[in-house]
Design a protein around this motif. Structure first.
Motif, PDB file in Angstrom:
ATOM      1  N   ARG A   1     -26.184 -14.238 -25.367  1.00 13.09           N
ATOM      2  CA  ARG A   1     -24.964 -13.486 -25.046  1.00 13.09           C
ATOM      3  C   ARG A   1     -24.000 -14.239 -24.135  1.00 13.09           C
ATOM      4  O   ARG A   1     -23.020 -13.674 -23.665  1.00 13.09           O
ATOM      5  CB  ARG A   1     -25.307 -12.119 -24.423  1.00 13.09           C
ATOM      6  CG  ARG A   1     -26.176 -11.266 -25.323  1.00 13.09           C
ATOM      7  CD  ARG A   1     -26.683 -10.058 -24.602  1.00 13.09           C
ATOM      8  NE  ARG A   1     -27.473 -10.459 -23.430  1.00 13.09           N
ATOM      9  CZ  ARG A   1     -28.195  -9.647 -22.685  1.00 13.09           C
ATOM     10  NH1 ARG A   1     -28.242  -8.358 -22.973  1.00 13.09           N
ATOM     11  NH2 ARG A   1     -28.864 -10.073 -21.635  1.00 13.09           N
ATOM     12  N   THR A   2     -24.275 -15.516 -23.887  1.00 14.59           N
ATOM     13  CA  THR A   2     -23.388 -16.284 -23.011  1.00 14.59           C
ATOM     14  C   THR A   2     -22.584 -17.297 -23.816  1.00 14.59           C
ATOM     15  O   THR A   2     -22.958 -17.689 -24.929  1.00 14.59           O
ATOM     16  CB  THR A   2     -24.177 -17.057 -21.932  1.00 14.59           C
ATOM     17  OG1 THR A   2     -25.010 -18.028 -22.581  1.00 14.59           O
ATOM     18  CG2 THR A   2     -25.013 -16.118 -21.096  1.00 14.59           C
TER      19      THR A   2
ATOM     20  N   LYS B   1     -21.084 -21.106 -23.129  1.00 13.00           N
ATOM     21  CA  LYS B   1     -21.222 -22.219 -22.184  1.00 13.00           C
ATOM     22  C   LYS B   1     -20.251 -23.347 -22.548  1.00 13.00           C
ATOM     23  O   LYS B   1     -20.046 -23.627 -23.729  1.00 13.00           O
ATOM     24  CB  LYS B   1     -22.660 -22.757 -22.167  1.00 13.00           C
ATOM     25  CG  LYS B   1     -23.664 -21.783 -21.543  1.00 13.00           C
ATOM     26  CD  LYS B   1     -25.050 -22.386 -21.445  1.00 13.00           C
ATOM     27  CE  LYS B   1     -26.064 -21.367 -20.938  1.00 13.00           C
ATOM     28  NZ  LYS B   1     -25.901 -21.049 -19.501  1.00 13.00           N
TER      29      LYS B   1
ATOM     30  N   SER C   1     -20.406 -21.297 -17.390  1.00 12.18           N
ATOM     31  CA  SER C   1     -20.981 -20.255 -18.247  1.00 12.18           C
ATOM     32  C   SER C   1     -20.109 -19.017 -18.147  1.00 12.18           C
ATOM     33  O   SER C   1     -19.702 -18.630 -17.039  1.00 12.18           O
ATOM     34  CB  SER C   1     -22.406 -19.898 -17.805  1.00 12.18           C
ATOM     35  OG  SER C   1     -23.293 -20.951 -18.099  1.00 12.18           O
TER      36      SER C   1
ATOM     37  N   THR D   1     -19.878 -14.919 -19.164  1.00  8.64           N
ATOM     38  CA  THR D   1     -20.624 -13.751 -19.627  1.00  8.64           C
ATOM     39  C   THR D   1     -19.646 -12.609 -19.869  1.00  8.64           C
ATOM     40  O   THR D   1     -18.612 -12.516 -19.206  1.00  8.64           O
ATOM     41  CB  THR D   1     -21.663 -13.317 -18.581  1.00  8.64           C
ATOM     42  OG1 THR D   1     -20.997 -13.062 -17.336  1.00  8.64           O
ATOM     43  CG2 THR D   1     -22.712 -14.389 -18.397  1.00  8.64           C
TER      44      THR D   1
END
Length: 515
Positions: A227-228, A230, A242, A244
């Protein structure tokens, strides 16, 4: 009461047919009486229309003795039909077999239309011809193909395509042979140096599903099942940032060349616009009813295109967040979408096995390509040519814009193809669900390299899978997003030459399935 015997419908029908047959059996198989006058007219017309161009050619003028009756030396001697009724029999069609004048007519001496020339007639014809012709035509029983074409006023070259006529003269015989043209052979492919793995980048905690390189070629961005999003330094491979915000797998990322924005989409139905100066989400694009599988930016106008599991693609105005068009027509999830400045400006590939080329202004389908037999998960546009390729488990296919004309198949990558990438040198890369990566020469479709990199230590072999791949802006690096939670970076082998890595190519006859 006596029980009535039951019969099947099949039995009853055939019993009825038999009764009908018995009723009319007296008239069964009676031939229709032949009207001689109309039959003669019919045959005269048929001779003129169908055989007019060869009536003059192998002709026999019978001598007076033969006109009185059949020649004892001629086993096929009988009356002949003439093209000109009421005139003297002068031209006779000759050949190797007699035949009746129509279907269902018994072949007898009275009904036969064609006959063999008698020996005396053949000799008289040979005497009448010039000496040079006599030698060539002594054994000839029918007109050559070239002769028929010449008499009909058609050049010998205007014959059905794919066939050529060869007239062979030798040994006193003249024969015509139809020979097929030589089948096309595959051209020699351009040599490309092999690619080798030189860096493995880890950091994600789930499958890496998407990847994109920014226009300045300084960094690249990945989206993952953790769910990130980067951001990584391209030169060193170190993590820079990163992001979110998504609440499910991130399925697509792209960096804008026109503004400092990053766009992402995911299985949470969300499409987000990130401002990279503040590293925050500044816009949401609401409208999709299910997971969003891919997105792309238009190269010349501020338009974003997304595709979803809800069987639609949507066109968004980047600034106002308005949904300009909903491109509906696919009957299953739309797996991939691409944009270009030229028409057609939007191309989609779907799990319904079709590819659609869209009219961006009208929001309607221009062309639907139905050649694939399985889901189309990947589409890639060539950076220089007006062509594109699509990937499916059955084949990789190349197409020509603007109408989607089929060019060729690239068979051999027998796996679920998740991603395609191509560079300006004509290197096409296909990445598959089983972790294999094939590299192809775009022009010829020659598969010059196959790669299956080992999984990251600690991962299962079954976690070998390539979800996305992309070339960097210099096209000297190839980045792949994989199921073992890593990003792998490949580069060309600088030490390789055409002598050390020759093309193992043979000019075989092309055997391509058209569809």
């Amino acid at each position: 009461f006596q029980e009535v015997q039951k019969h099947s419908v099949h039995t009853l029908v055939f019993r009825s047919l038999k009764r009908t047959h018995d009723m009319f059996v007296a008239d069964n198989a009676k031939p229709i009486p032949l009207d001689e006058e109309s039959h003669k007219v019919k045959m005269a017309v048929k001779l003129r229309t169908e055989y007019g161009s060869v009536l003059h050619m192998p002709t026999v003028k019978e001598n007076m003795r033969e006109k009185g009756g059949p020649n004892p030396g001629d086993p096929y001697g009988q009356k002949q039909y003439s093209g000109n009724q009421g005139q003297e029999l002068e031209y006779l069609i000759t050949g190797t077999h007699p035949y009746p004048p129509g279907p269902g007519v018994a072949l007898t001496a009275d009904t036969k239309v064609q006959r063999m020339p008698s020996e005396s007639a053949a000799q008289s014809l040979a005497v009448a011809l010039p000496a040079s012709q006599t030698r060539l035509d002594a054994n000839r029983t029918a007109a050559g193909v070239g002769d028929i074409y010449r008499h009909a006023g058609i050049s010998e070259r205007s014959q059905p395509p794919g066939m050529s006529v060869a007239m062979v003269e030798g040994g006193g015989n003249k024969n015509s042979a139809l020979m097929a043209k030589k089948a096309p052979t595959m051209p020699k492919p351009q040599w490309h140096p092999p690619w080798k793995l030189y860096r493995v980048i880890s950091g994600h905690l789930g499958w890496v599903r998407c990847i994109a390189v920014e226009p300045g070629n300084q960094w690249f961005v990945t989206g993952s099942a953790d769910r990130t999003i980067k951001i990584w330094d391209l030169a060193s491979g170190k993590l820079k940032l990163s992001l979110t915000g998504h609440i499910s797998t991130v399925r697509g990322v792209i960096v804008s060349a026109r503004s400092p924005y990053l766009f992402s989409c995911g299985e949470d139905k969300q499409v987000k616009c990130w401002d990279l100066e503040y590293n925050k989400v500044i816009r949401h694009y609401h409208g999709h009813l299910s997971a969003v599988y891919g997105l792309d930016l238009h190269p010349t106008i501020d338009v974003l295109v997304t595709c979803s599991r809800d069987s639609t693609a949507r066109i968004w105005d980047v600034r106002t967040k308005a949904s300009v068009h909903t491109l509906s027509g696919h009957t299953n999830a739309v797996a991939t979408v691409k944009c270009q400045a030229a028409e057609p400006q939007v191309i989609t590939g779907s799990h319904d096995t079709t590819i659609r080329l869209w009219d961006l202004v009208a929001g309607k389908t221009r062309v639907t390509l139905t050649n694939h037999k399985k889901s189309v998960r990947a589409v890639v546009l060539h950076p220089r040519h007006y062509t594109f390729a699509s990937g499916s488990p059955d084949n990789i296919k190349q197409w020509k814009f603007p109408d989607g004309n089929f060019i060729q198949n690239l068979p051999g990558h027998n796996a679920i193809i998740n991603t395609l990438a191509v560079n300006s040198d004509g290197v096409l890369v296909s990445g598959a669900d089983n972790g294999t990566m094939h590299l192809w020469d775009w022009r010829t479709g020659y598969n010059f390299q196959r790669v299956h990199a080992a999984v990251q230590p600690g991962s299962l072999d079954s976690e070998s899978g390539i979800f996305a791949c992309v070339f960097d802006q210099s096209e000297s690096r190839l980045l792949t997003a994989e199921a073992d939670k890593t990003i792998k970076v490949y580069k060309e082998d600088d030490t390789a030459t055409e002598e050390t890595h020759p093309v193992s190519w043979k000019p075989e006859i092309i055997k391509r399935k058209r569809f």
